[in-house]
Design an enzyme around this catalytic site. Sequence first.
Site, PDB file in Angstrom:
ATOM      1  N   SER A   1      -6.591   3.569  -1.003  1.00 38.41           N
ATOM      2  CA  SER A   1      -5.465   4.430  -0.633  1.00 38.41           C
ATOM      3  C   SER A   1      -5.737   5.875  -1.043  1.00 38.41           C
ATOM      4  O   SER A   1      -5.037   6.773  -0.603  1.00 38.41           O
ATOM      5  CB  SER A   1      -4.189   3.937  -1.323  1.00 38.41           C
ATOM      6  OG  SER A   1      -4.345   4.011  -2.722  1.00 38.41           O
TER       7      SER A   1
ATOM      8  N   TYR B   1       0.195   3.618  -2.073  1.00 36.40           N
ATOM      9  CA  TYR B   1       0.525   2.435  -1.264  1.00 36.40           C
ATOM     10  C   TYR B   1       1.470   1.490  -2.018  1.00 36.40           C
ATOM     11  O   TYR B   1       2.223   0.743  -1.408  1.00 36.40           O
ATOM     12  CB  TYR B   1      -0.749   1.638  -0.948  1.00 36.40           C
ATOM     13  CG  TYR B   1      -1.561   2.105   0.241  1.00 36.40           C
ATOM     14  CD1 TYR B   1      -1.458   3.394   0.740  1.00 36.40           C
ATOM     15  CD2 TYR B   1      -2.447   1.229   0.873  1.00 36.40           C
ATOM     16  CE1 TYR B   1      -2.233   3.806   1.821  1.00 36.40           C
ATOM     17  CE2 TYR B   1      -3.208   1.630   1.958  1.00 36.40           C
ATOM     18  CZ  TYR B   1      -3.097   2.922   2.427  1.00 36.40           C
ATOM     19  OH  TYR B   1      -3.857   3.309   3.494  1.00 36.40           O
ATOM     20  N   GLY B   2       1.349   1.494  -3.339  1.00 33.65           N
ATOM     21  CA  GLY B   2       1.987   0.465  -4.171  1.00 33.65           C
ATOM     22  C   GLY B   2       3.494   0.372  -4.069  1.00 33.65           C
ATOM     23  O   GLY B   2       4.089  -0.601  -4.524  1.00 33.65           O
TER      24      GLY B   2
ATOM     25  N   CYS C   1      -9.141  -1.484  -3.541  1.00 42.59           N
ATOM     26  CA  CYS C   1      -7.740  -1.230  -3.894  1.00 42.59           C
ATOM     27  C   CYS C   1      -7.074  -2.596  -4.109  1.00 42.59           C
ATOM     28  O   CYS C   1      -7.078  -3.425  -3.194  1.00 42.59           O
ATOM     29  CB  CYS C   1      -7.091  -0.489  -2.733  1.00 42.59           C
ATOM     30  SG  CYS C   1      -5.323  -0.219  -2.918  1.00 42.59           S
ATOM     31  N   ASN C   2      -6.549  -2.805  -5.290  1.00 39.42           N
ATOM     32  CA  ASN C   2      -5.898  -4.093  -5.571  1.00 39.42           C
ATOM     33  C   ASN C   2      -4.668  -4.297  -4.695  1.00 39.42           C
ATOM     34  O   ASN C   2      -4.386  -5.409  -4.252  1.00 39.42           O
ATOM     35  CB  ASN C   2      -5.452  -4.152  -7.042  1.00 39.42           C
ATOM     36  CG  ASN C   2      -6.620  -4.204  -7.995  1.00 39.42           C
ATOM     37  OD1 ASN C   2      -7.062  -5.269  -8.382  1.00 39.42           O
ATOM     38  ND2 ASN C   2      -7.142  -3.051  -8.368  1.00 39.42           N
ATOM     39  N   THR C   3      -3.944  -3.210  -4.466  1.00 38.62           N
ATOM     40  CA  THR C   3      -2.704  -3.297  -3.690  1.00 38.62           C
ATOM     41  C   THR C   3      -2.995  -3.701  -2.250  1.00 38.62           C
ATOM     42  O   THR C   3      -2.386  -4.639  -1.716  1.00 38.62           O
ATOM     43  CB  THR C   3      -1.990  -1.925  -3.707  1.00 38.62           C
ATOM     44  OG1 THR C   3      -1.889  -1.489  -5.055  1.00 38.62           O
ATOM     45  CG2 THR C   3      -0.626  -1.996  -3.071  1.00 38.62           C
TER      46      THR C   3
ATOM     47  N   CYS D   1      -5.394  -1.803 -11.087  1.00 38.52           N
ATOM     48  CA  CYS D   1      -5.276  -0.770 -10.053  1.00 38.52           C
ATOM     49  C   CYS D   1      -6.489   0.124 -10.237  1.00 38.52           C
ATOM     50  O   CYS D   1      -6.757   0.590 -11.356  1.00 38.52           O
ATOM     51  CB  CYS D   1      -3.987   0.029 -10.259  1.00 38.52           C
ATOM     52  SG  CYS D   1      -3.873   1.496  -9.218  1.00 38.52           S
ATOM     53  N   THR D   2      -7.225   0.341  -9.167  1.00 38.28           N
ATOM     54  CA  THR D   2      -8.490   1.082  -9.324  1.00 38.28           C
ATOM     55  C   THR D   2      -8.262   2.533  -9.739  1.00 38.28           C
ATOM     56  O   THR D   2      -9.155   3.159 -10.310  1.00 38.28           O
ATOM     57  CB  THR D   2      -9.328   1.003  -8.032  1.00 38.28           C
ATOM     58  OG1 THR D   2      -8.508   1.395  -6.912  1.00 38.28           O
ATOM     59  CG2 THR D   2      -9.854  -0.394  -7.803  1.00 38.28           C
TER      60      THR D   2
HETATM   61  N1  DGL Z   1      -5.793   2.083  -5.998  1.00 35.96           N
HETATM   62  C1  DGL Z   1      -4.770   1.191  -5.654  1.00 35.96           C
HETATM   63  C2  DGL Z   1      -4.903  -0.142  -6.384  1.00 35.96           C
HETATM   64  O1  DGL Z   1      -5.984  -0.495  -6.826  1.00 35.96           O
HETATM   65  C3  DGL Z   1      -3.337   1.575  -5.619  1.00 35.96           C
HETATM   66  C4  DGL Z   1      -2.822   2.922  -5.623  1.00 35.96           C
HETATM   67  C5  DGL Z   1      -1.646   3.124  -4.704  1.00 35.96           C
HETATM   68  O2  DGL Z   1      -0.516   2.763  -5.051  1.00 35.96           O
HETATM   69  O3  DGL Z   1      -1.900   3.655  -3.635  1.00 35.96           O
HETATM   70  O4  DGL Z   1      -3.961  -0.884  -6.497  1.00 35.96           O
END
Ligand code: DGL
Length: 258
Positions: free
Chosen positions: A10, A41-42, A72-74, A182-183
């Site tokens: 994201s 995104y979260g 991205c985990n989300t 979250c990365t």
């Molecule tokens: N980098 C994203 C992750 O690993 C999330 C950041 C976002 O909320 O956009 O979850």
Amino acid sequence: MENFIGVFDSGMGGVTVLADLAESLPYENFIFYGDSINAPYGIKDQNDIIDLTDEAVKGLIDRGAKVVVIACNTATSASINYLRDKYSVPIIGMEPAIKPAMKENNGGHIFVMATPMTLKLDKFNSLINRLKGKGKVIKISSPRLVTLVENGVINGDEIEDYIKEIFLEYDIKKMESIVLGCTHFLYLKRVLLNIFGENIKIYDGNMGTVRRVKQILEEKSISTKNQDKGYLRIENSLSDEMVEQSFELFNKYQKLKR
Ligand code: DGL
């Protein structure tokens, strides 16, 4: 057709995964696409996250990506099953490193820092349920922390004070470890150690993803034949400044790891 690995996030967080991939697979080519215009995104709806991730992944596949990494985990939690059904190109995602944190836990509390979406979805909660009994898990979500990192704030008083504020309501005396789910939060390791002390164990999912990418390249015999260092391109939906900032964070992250 270009021979490259597509990496998506994201925004800035996935740059840490890109850095770890490039270090382990120096001959491969990489194109990283950060969707900062739509970050964070979260806090979005799952369907919106699926649509945005699909658009980005399709863009990389249309240009010839041989593997796509959702750094991205989300986006992984919200969309990976959908995307794997839709595309034949291997798609590799992120998973919060709860398993090693629980395995090595000595009875203290495990704080998982991730976005509201990651913490809410089944993927995460079924993982926790499977591992039940191996330690108390406390979920911490902070969209503002993602925005601070997007703005390049990864150290200093502002972020330290804000992190302390987030943890105020928790019993941090019992803290044994922190899982960075979250990365975007990988840049904050140093700050977290400064706040909570050097004995706190900090886990992240980057190397798990790197190992999986290596495995897929071998299994499918699609590793590069390059004899020289591969190229590394960064693109961002928001602006050229974000591309510059991504390269700065890429370099800072490499130094942070030393
Ligand atoms: N980098 C994203 C992750 O690993 C999330 C950041 C976002 O909320 O956009 O979850």
